[in-house]
Design a protein around this motif. Structure first.
Motif, PDB file in Angstrom:
ATOM      1  N   MET A   1       0.875  -1.180  -0.064  1.00  0.00           N
ATOM      2  CA  MET A   1      -0.091   0.005  -0.098  1.00  0.00           C
ATOM      3  C   MET A   1       0.831   1.241   0.137  1.00  0.00           C
ATOM      4  O   MET A   1       1.788   1.410   0.763  1.00  0.00           O
ATOM      5  N   SER A   2       0.695   2.081  -0.894  1.00  0.00           N
ATOM      6  CA  SER A   2       1.441   3.174  -0.998  1.00  0.00           C
ATOM      7  C   SER A   2       0.729   4.537  -0.518  1.00  0.00           C
ATOM      8  O   SER A   2      -0.701   4.527  -0.785  1.00  0.00           O
ATOM      9  N   GLU A   3       1.406   5.415  -0.005  1.00  0.00           N
ATOM     10  CA  GLU A   3       0.661   6.674   0.440  1.00  0.00           C
ATOM     11  C   GLU A   3       1.190   7.734  -0.183  1.00  0.00           C
ATOM     12  O   GLU A   3       2.657   8.014  -0.199  1.00  0.00           O
ATOM     13  N   THR A   4       0.733   8.722  -0.676  1.00  0.00           N
ATOM     14  CA  THR A   4       1.222  10.155  -1.375  1.00  0.00           C
ATOM     15  C   THR A   4       0.885  11.311  -0.454  1.00  0.00           C
ATOM     16  O   THR A   4      -0.094  11.493   0.011  1.00  0.00           O
ATOM     17  N   LEU A   5       1.777  12.017  -0.151  1.00  0.00           N
ATOM     18  CA  LEU A   5       1.869  13.166   0.624  1.00  0.00           C
ATOM     19  C   LEU A   5       1.786  14.415  -0.113  1.00  0.00           C
ATOM     20  O   LEU A   5       2.664  14.591  -1.327  1.00  0.00           O
ATOM     21  N   SER A   6       0.785  15.465  -0.188  1.00  0.00           N
ATOM     22  CA  SER A   6       0.877  16.617  -0.791  1.00  0.00           C
ATOM     23  C   SER A   6       1.480  17.666   0.222  1.00  0.00           C
ATOM     24  O   SER A   6       1.016  18.030   1.231  1.00  0.00           O
ATOM     25  N   VAL A   7       2.836  18.074  -0.298  1.00  0.00           N
ATOM     26  CA  VAL A   7       3.333  19.357   0.416  1.00  0.00           C
ATOM     27  C   VAL A   7       3.586  20.076  -0.461  1.00  0.00           C
ATOM     28  O   VAL A   7       4.042  20.003  -1.721  1.00  0.00           O
ATOM     29  N   ALA A   8       2.982  21.549  -0.017  1.00  0.00           N
ATOM     30  CA  ALA A   8       3.283  22.751  -0.935  1.00  0.00           C
ATOM     31  C   ALA A   8       4.880  23.308  -0.620  1.00  0.00           C
ATOM     32  O   ALA A   8       5.487  23.174   0.650  1.00  0.00           O
ATOM     33  N   THR A   9       5.500  23.647  -1.459  1.00  0.00           N
ATOM     34  CA  THR A   9       6.689  24.385  -1.398  1.00  0.00           C
ATOM     35  C   THR A   9       6.452  25.827  -1.164  1.00  0.00           C
ATOM     36  O   THR A   9       5.983  26.439  -1.565  1.00  0.00           O
ATOM     37  N   ILE A  10       7.261  26.403  -0.200  1.00  0.00           N
ATOM     38  CA  ILE A  10       7.095  27.732   0.104  1.00  0.00           C
ATOM     39  C   ILE A  10       8.502  28.395   0.085  1.00  0.00           C
ATOM     40  O   ILE A  10       9.474  27.591   0.672  1.00  0.00           O
ATOM     41  N   VAL A  11       8.511  29.152  -0.812  1.00  0.00           N
ATOM     42  CA  VAL A  11      10.077  29.998  -0.688  1.00  0.00           C
ATOM     43  C   VAL A  11      10.200  31.206  -0.249  1.00  0.00           C
ATOM     44  O   VAL A  11       9.114  32.197  -0.480  1.00  0.00           O
ATOM     45  N   GLY A  12      11.048  31.622   0.556  1.00  0.00           N
ATOM     46  CA  GLY A  12      11.144  33.120   1.038  1.00  0.00           C
ATOM     47  C   GLY A  12      12.289  33.807   0.641  1.00  0.00           C
ATOM     48  O   GLY A  12      13.091  33.109  -0.074  1.00  0.00           O
ATOM     49  N   VAL A  13      12.245  34.980   0.664  1.00  0.00           N
ATOM     50  CA  VAL A  13      13.304  35.810   0.275  1.00  0.00           C
ATOM     51  C   VAL A  13      13.703  36.791   1.323  1.00  0.00           C
ATOM     52  O   VAL A  13      12.850  37.336   2.251  1.00  0.00           O
ATOM     53  N   GLY A  14      14.854  37.000   1.468  1.00  0.00           N
ATOM     54  CA  GLY A  14      15.364  38.184   2.170  1.00  0.00           C
ATOM     55  C   GLY A  14      16.434  39.116   1.540  1.00  0.00           C
ATOM     56  O   GLY A  14      16.858  38.671   0.364  1.00  0.00           O
ATOM     57  N   VAL A  15      16.454  40.495   1.600  1.00  0.00           N
ATOM     58  CA  VAL A  15      17.089  41.376   1.050  1.00  0.00           C
ATOM     59  C   VAL A  15      17.981  42.119   1.988  1.00  0.00           C
ATOM     60  O   VAL A  15      17.636  42.432   2.761  1.00  0.00           O
ATOM     61  N   MET A  16      19.250  42.099   1.587  1.00  0.00           N
ATOM     62  CA  MET A  16      20.401  43.001   2.446  1.00  0.00           C
ATOM     63  C   MET A  16      20.642  44.238   1.630  1.00  0.00           C
ATOM     64  O   MET A  16      21.035  44.076   0.591  1.00  0.00           O
ATOM     65  N   LEU A  17      20.070  45.023   2.455  1.00  0.00           N
ATOM     66  CA  LEU A  17      20.431  46.635   1.623  1.00  0.00           C
ATOM     67  C   LEU A  17      21.409  47.254   2.459  1.00  0.00           C
ATOM     68  O   LEU A  17      21.303  47.463   3.895  1.00  0.00           O
ATOM     69  N   LEU A  18      22.625  47.973   1.808  1.00  0.00           N
ATOM     70  CA  LEU A  18      23.479  48.737   2.377  1.00  0.00           C
ATOM     71  C   LEU A  18      23.490  50.045   1.709  1.00  0.00           C
ATOM     72  O   LEU A  18      23.317  50.107   0.663  1.00  0.00           O
ATOM     73  N   ASP A  19      23.841  51.119   2.659  1.00  0.00           N
ATOM     74  CA  ASP A  19      23.909  52.442   2.112  1.00  0.00           C
ATOM     75  C   ASP A  19      25.400  52.775   1.934  1.00  0.00           C
ATOM     76  O   ASP A  19      26.090  51.956   2.112  1.00  0.00           O
TER      77      ASP A  19
END
Length: 64
Positions: A1-19
């Motif tokens: 018996m096989s089981e399928t998992l539904s997993v959503a991919t979540i991508v995050g973004v970070g921005v490093m800003l320098l003056d």
């Protein structure tokens, strides 16, 4: 018996800003139930959105 998992991919973004003086922009993260922390501007990316467009939007929202 096989089981399928539904997993959503979540991508995050970070921005490093320098003056011109090498100061880094940080935002104060205030979230209920958590300690306040300092972080780079950013957030979750919407599906199929280009990275540079998401970075621009994340920075613009933090300025409002």
């Amino acid at each position: 018996m096989s089981e399928t998992l539904s997993v959503a991919t979540i991508v995050g973004v970070g921005v490093m800003l320098l003056d011109q003086n090498q100061n880094v922009l940080l935002g104060l993260r205030i979230k209920a139930g958590e300690e306040h922390t300092w972080c780079f501007p950013g957030g979750k990316m919407k599906p199929l959105k280009r990275l540079n467009k998401q970075q621009q939007e994340s920075f613009t929202k933090k300025q409002d």
